[in-house]
Scaffold this active site. Sequence first.
Site, short mmCIF file in Angstrom:
data_model
loop_
_atom_site.label_atom_id
_atom_site.label_comp_id
_atom_site.label_asym_id
_atom_site.label_seq_id
_atom_site.Cartn_x
_atom_site.Cartn_y
_atom_site.Cartn_z
N GLU A 1 52.05 25.21 79.66
CA GLU A 1 51.55 24.67 78.20
C GLU A 1 50.39 23.53 78.22
OE1 GLU A 1 54.55 25.29 79.04
OE2 GLU A 1 55.73 26.44 77.68
N ALA B 1 55.40 31.63 74.15
CA ALA B 1 55.09 31.87 72.69
C ALA B 1 53.66 32.07 72.33
CB ALA B 1 55.28 30.37 72.20
N GLU C 1 61.32 29.87 79.78
CA GLU C 1 62.34 29.24 78.90
C GLU C 1 63.25 30.09 78.46
OE1 GLU C 1 59.06 27.37 76.54
OE2 GLU C 1 59.86 25.46 76.79
N GLY D 1 57.34 30.05 77.07
CA GLY D 1 58.63 30.53 76.36
C GLY D 1 59.08 31.64 77.26
N1 CAA Z 1 50.23 34.67 73.02
C1 CAA Z 1 49.68 35.73 72.50
N2 CAA Z 1 49.10 36.55 72.93
C2 CAA Z 1 49.13 36.78 74.31
C3 CAA Z 1 49.83 35.89 74.96
C4 CAA Z 1 50.50 34.78 74.32
N3 CAA Z 1 51.29 33.99 75.04
N4 CAA Z 1 49.63 36.21 76.51
C5 CAA Z 1 48.93 37.30 76.61
N5 CAA Z 1 48.48 37.64 75.12
C6 CAA Z 1 47.92 38.82 74.76
C7 CAA Z 1 46.19 38.43 75.31
O1 CAA Z 1 45.54 37.62 74.05
C8 CAA Z 1 45.43 39.91 75.04
O2 CAA Z 1 45.44 40.43 73.80
P1 CAA Z 1 44.09 41.09 73.50
O3 CAA Z 1 44.04 42.61 74.52
O4 CAA Z 1 44.02 41.59 72.15
O5 CAA Z 1 42.81 40.34 74.09
C9 CAA Z 1 46.82 40.75 75.78
O6 CAA Z 1 48.06 39.99 75.56
C10 CAA Z 1 46.76 40.94 77.29
O7 CAA Z 1 46.58 39.79 77.94
P2 CAA Z 1 45.33 39.36 78.81
O8 CAA Z 1 44.23 40.24 78.73
O9 CAA Z 1 45.27 37.92 78.98
O10 CAA Z 1 46.03 39.90 80.38
P3 CAA Z 1 45.65 39.56 81.70
O11 CAA Z 1 46.38 40.26 82.64
O12 CAA Z 1 44.21 38.99 82.09
O13 CAA Z 1 46.50 38.04 82.04
C11 CAA Z 1 48.28 36.35 81.71
C12 CAA Z 1 47.80 37.77 81.98
C13 CAA Z 1 47.84 35.53 82.68
C14 CAA Z 1 49.94 36.52 81.41
C15 CAA Z 1 47.44 35.95 80.34
O14 CAA Z 1 47.70 36.76 79.30
C16 CAA Z 1 48.17 34.36 80.12
O15 CAA Z 1 47.67 33.49 80.66
N6 CAA Z 1 48.75 34.45 78.92
C17 CAA Z 1 49.16 33.38 78.14
C18 CAA Z 1 50.18 32.60 79.05
C19 CAA Z 1 50.65 31.12 78.35
O16 CAA Z 1 49.96 30.32 78.25
N7 CAA Z 1 51.99 31.03 78.01
C20 CAA Z 1 52.36 29.84 77.46
C21 CAA Z 1 52.32 29.99 75.99
S1 CAA Z 1 52.61 28.36 75.17
C22 CAA Z 1 54.39 28.30 74.92
O17 CAA Z 1 54.98 29.09 75.43
C23 CAA Z 1 54.75 27.10 74.27
C24 CAA Z 1 56.51 26.87 74.32
O18 CAA Z 1 56.93 26.67 75.16
C25 CAA Z 1 56.81 27.05 72.99
#
Ligand code: CAA
Length: 260
Positions: free
Chosen positions: A134, A66, A114, A111
């Site tokens: 999360e 998400a 999911e 998500g």
């Molecule tokens: N939401 C918003 N933006 C996201 C994102 C997310 N879930 N995941 C990645 N991005 C964005 C980053 O902010 C970054 O944006 P900028 O270039 O503007 O800074 C861009 O995508 C590239 O990401 P990274 O620079 O972080 O890329 P990386 O290769 O270093 O890492 C990754 C990749 C490990 C997937 C890392 O991006 C990450 O950990 N992302 C978040 C994963 C996460 O925590 N997901 C769960 C979200 S909560 C949820 O899903 C709740 C639910 O069940 C409803």
Amino acid sequence: MDFENLILEYHDHIALLKINRPKALNALNGETLKELSQAFALIADDTNIRVVLLTGSGEKAFVAGADIAQMSSMNSQQARRFSQLGHNVMNQIENLPQPVIAAVNGFALGGGTELAMSCDLRLASEKAKFGQPEVTLGLLAGFGGTQRLARLVGGGRASEILFTGDMIDAQEAYRIGLVNRVYSQDELMNEAMKLAQKISSRAPLGVQLSKTAIQRGQNMDIVTGQDYEAEVFGQLFSTQDQKEGCSAFLEKRQAIFQGH
Ligand code: CAA
């Protein structure tokens, strides 16, 4: 219909739906969830479509979760609505008449895992990574993860994934039954398309009612589930495709199914 965050293509009887928000690794914001809902409503009404292939655009991510930026400023009421929006989309996929194959081409986190779990089948590239991170954000899985993961891989494994927030790779996902098959990144889409083609060559109503029986059966006791199975088994005997399939077998030829 034009989408901002999705690409929808048609290949004969197959709909190929790509989540396309490369700047956020295909993260699901409210707008993308609403577009997914619109796309699946279109597909549900399209009797020409027999199978859906769902993937993420680019090589890096299926869906990185998400949208964290959008969630960061939500209050409780907004978060509850966001979670319900996610549930509605995942339930829509489960209730779609046609089977949906997730081709997981990279990160499928939060998500993203999911979303993949709401599909009927999951194929993964060897680069795919799954997880429910999360709890590292002070949240919990809000698009059905606490429910579907435990049903798919069992309570103990689901608890480990949901409590630690650790990622697992594609081979581990295969080992615990979270994905059906693992392919190299180069092979993934070809293999996913081959599977979609094979399923779309089968009797469409037989496939669709098998999906419904599997989905409904998960929420029924086995006797009620078998009653439902007998009901839809009977229904198929009033279709042209049942006549065609059985006749083709007896006449030693390939069946050609029309979906009615
Ligand atoms: N939401 C918003 N933006 C996201 C994102 C997310 N879930 N995941 C990645 N991005 C964005 C980053 O902010 C970054 O944006 P900028 O270039 O503007 O800074 C861009 O995508 C590239 O990401 P990274 O620079 O972080 O890329 P990386 O290769 O270093 O890492 C990754 C990749 C490990 C997937 C890392 O991006 C990450 O950990 N992302 C978040 C994963 C996460 O925590 N997901 C769960 C979200 S909560 C949820 O899903 C709740 C639910 O069940 C409803």
